[in-house]
Design a protein around this motif. Structure first.
Motif, PDB file in Angstrom:
ATOM      1  N   ILE A  75      16.441  30.915  11.121  1.00 32.93           N
ATOM      2  CA  ILE A  75      14.893  30.301  11.162  1.00 32.93           C
ATOM      3  C   ILE A  75      13.841  30.952  10.078  1.00 32.93           C
ATOM      4  O   ILE A  75      13.188  30.142   9.363  1.00 32.93           O
ATOM      5  N   VAL A  76      14.144  32.102   9.735  1.00 33.89           N
ATOM      6  CA  VAL A  76      13.595  32.719   8.415  1.00 33.89           C
ATOM      7  C   VAL A  76      13.961  32.176   7.180  1.00 33.89           C
ATOM      8  O   VAL A  76      12.884  32.016   6.562  1.00 33.89           O
ATOM      9  N   TYR A  77      15.015  31.929   7.007  1.00 31.86           N
ATOM     10  CA  TYR A  77      15.576  31.365   5.788  1.00 31.86           C
ATOM     11  C   TYR A  77      14.788  29.910   5.650  1.00 31.86           C
ATOM     12  O   TYR A  77      14.388  29.446   4.536  1.00 31.86           O
ATOM     13  N   LYS A 101      11.877  36.153  19.980  1.00 31.91           N
ATOM     14  CA  LYS A 101      12.644  36.191  18.765  1.00 31.91           C
ATOM     15  C   LYS A 101      12.181  34.700  17.779  1.00 31.91           C
ATOM     16  O   LYS A 101      12.592  34.635  16.695  1.00 31.91           O
ATOM     17  N   GLY A 102      11.361  33.992  18.645  1.00 37.45           N
ATOM     18  CA  GLY A 102      11.089  32.738  17.764  1.00 37.45           C
ATOM     19  C   GLY A 102      12.142  31.828  17.709  1.00 37.45           C
ATOM     20  O   GLY A 102      11.945  31.200  16.825  1.00 37.45           O
ATOM     21  N   ASP A 115       6.842  43.607   2.261  1.00 39.32           N
ATOM     22  CA  ASP A 115       6.767  43.126   3.562  1.00 39.32           C
ATOM     23  C   ASP A 115       6.390  41.989   3.722  1.00 39.32           C
ATOM     24  O   ASP A 115       4.722  41.911   3.551  1.00 39.32           O
ATOM     25  N   LEU A 116       6.753  40.622   4.050  1.00 36.03           N
ATOM     26  CA  LEU A 116       6.201  39.534   4.316  1.00 36.03           C
ATOM     27  C   LEU A 116       5.879  39.138   5.913  1.00 36.03           C
ATOM     28  O   LEU A 116       5.353  38.047   6.381  1.00 36.03           O
ATOM     29  N   GLY A 117       6.084  40.080   6.872  1.00 33.31           N
ATOM     30  CA  GLY A 117       6.138  40.007   8.048  1.00 33.31           C
ATOM     31  C   GLY A 117       7.435  39.778   8.834  1.00 33.31           C
ATOM     32  O   GLY A 117       7.868  40.660   9.340  1.00 33.31           O
ATOM     33  N   LYS A 118       7.892  38.317   8.776  1.00 30.37           N
ATOM     34  CA  LYS A 118       9.213  38.167   9.232  1.00 30.37           C
ATOM     35  C   LYS A 118      10.471  38.296   8.169  1.00 30.37           C
ATOM     36  O   LYS A 118      11.443  38.398   8.820  1.00 30.37           O
ATOM     37  N   ALA A 119      10.105  38.746   7.090  1.00 26.95           N
ATOM     38  CA  ALA A 119      10.951  39.051   6.170  1.00 26.95           C
ATOM     39  C   ALA A 119      10.528  40.019   5.016  1.00 26.95           C
ATOM     40  O   ALA A 119       9.406  40.302   5.113  1.00 26.95           O
ATOM     41  N   GLU A 120      11.567  40.479   4.479  1.00 25.74           N
ATOM     42  CA  GLU A 120      11.022  41.408   3.102  1.00 25.74           C
ATOM     43  C   GLU A 120      11.630  40.830   1.868  1.00 25.74           C
ATOM     44  O   GLU A 120      12.716  40.138   1.660  1.00 25.74           O
TER      45      GLU A 120
END
Length: 392
Positions: free
Chosen positions: A125-127, A16-17, A153-158
């Protein structure tokens, strides 16, 4: 040693990082929540999780007393001294109150809570990652298109590319890789909401920083950007090193650097002009590719009167006034363009006026900027306001 718990924490941290400390804190909160659902649970209990061994205990603080009146908050002196003979009345000790079958009950009760907390940690974390990339360029793959909004799609986020931030002349297809400018990152209950743009002047600036090492290194400075997305743009550049040609550096060998940017922006035309601290020179450069005969400026009003050769008038104004409009946005000056013959006619008319009305240079400039109604009908005048913010 609870190896299974430690392995699970390590796996979740990698998958999950999320840091192991965050998982352990969440696990402690979950365990105490599950314990308090037990009958006769101590309301003051806390969890002690050994992060090296994976062992955990439910501990309740109790005061040592001679006679116990409240079992949840007190422990008898005799019982306390069994644990440690040095305890005396008035001491506060932590007593292990972990239920015997707590392991299975805790696992079942805590599963959903743990999943929720991990999701919240992931979103946070993404934010944090993308909020640091605001006002920067980012690459993604178009995942879907819904109601003309493009989702990237940016990988970890959209990220979402709304209609208002799309280049009108572009078409978007699922699976297409595009570069976007991060306009805003919002924190919502569903995670980070990322708004990106293809029309922002900052996108052009960041693309030049990627393609031109001299800009990235700071030798060449990009002073101003003016865009009409999908059609034409102008940028003003300046070199801090006299030996470096700022325009040539941006164009690149055989034009390869600027061509890469033009290709990325779907053949949007780009004019590169040299910035100058002298407003007259800067305005003349900004009207490129037209040749300018003379420029007079009024710094108080930020207005300028430009004279160009007759055959260059249409080029200076541009199609539908585009060239003059972009030059005004780039320089943040009001620009009034006239041909040499129009300027000469106005000058002759002033000379033919009665002798009692002598005109000095300022009066002549004022009349050049504001022709009379009959003259205005015949003159090809482009009076453009810098009506849009110019990024520096």
């Amino acid at each position: 040693m609870n190896k299974e718990l430690l392995n699970a924490i390590a796996y979740l941290s990698k998958e999950k990082g999320v840091s192991a400390d965050v998982i352990c804190d969440s696990l402690e909160a979950v365990l105490i929540t599950a314990y308090k659902k037990e009958p006769d649970a101590n309301p003051n209990a806390v969890v002690e999780l050994n992060r090296l061994t994976g062992d955990y205990k439910i501990l309740a603080p109790k005061t040592v007393v001679e006679t116990v009146e409240d079992e949840d908050a007190e422990i008898s002196l005799a019982m306390a001294q069994i644990l440690d003979p040095e305890y005396s009345a008035g001491d506060v000790i932590n007593v292990n109150v972990t239920p015997k079958n707590f392991g299975r009950v805790a696992a079942q009760a805590a599963k959903q809570v743990m999943i929720q907390r991990l999701r919240e940690a992931e979103r946070s974390i993404v934010y944090d990652e993308f909020s640091n990339r605001q006002d920067d360029i980012i690459t993604g793959i178009i995942q879907r298109i819904e109601q003309r909004n493009v989702y990237v799609d940016l990988g970890k986020a959209e990220a979402v590319l709304p209609v208002s931030e799309q280049i009108p002349t572009e078409t978007y297809t699922v699976g297409q890789r595009i570069k976007c400018y991060v306009v805003e990152v919002r924190k919502t209950t569903k995670g980070a909401q990322i708004l990106v743009s293809r029309t922002h002047p900052g996108l052009l600036k960041r693309l030049f920083e990627l393609e031109v090492p001299e800009i990235y290194d700071g030798v060449v400075e990009l002073k101003s950007v003016a865009r009409e997305p999908g059609r034409r743009s102008k940028i003003a550049v300046y070199s801090r090193d006299e030996n470096v040609d700022c325009v040539g550096a941006c164009v690149g060998p055989k034009g390869v650097r600027v061509q890469n940017i033009v290709t990325e922006l779907q053949n949007e035309k780009i004019d590169i002009v040299k910035w100058d601290e002298d407003p007259a020179v800067y305005i003349a450069n900004a009207l490129s590719p037209a040749t300018v005969v003379s420029v007079t400026v009024d710094e108080a009003e930020k207005t300028s009167n430009v004279v160009v050769p007759d055959y260059q008038l249409s080029l200076a104004i541009g199609k539908a006034g585009q060239n003059a409009r972009l030059a005004a946005k780039l320089t943040n000056w009001k620009i009034d363009i006239k041909s040499e013959s129009q300027a000469a006619e106005l000058a002759e008319q002033k000379q033919d006026e009665p002798a009692g009305e002598e005109l000095d240079g300022d009066d002549l400039l004022a009349d050049l900027a504001m022709p009379s109604a009959p003259e205005a009908e015949d003159a090809a005048v482009c009076d453009v306001e810098a009506d849009q913010h110019t990024e520096e």
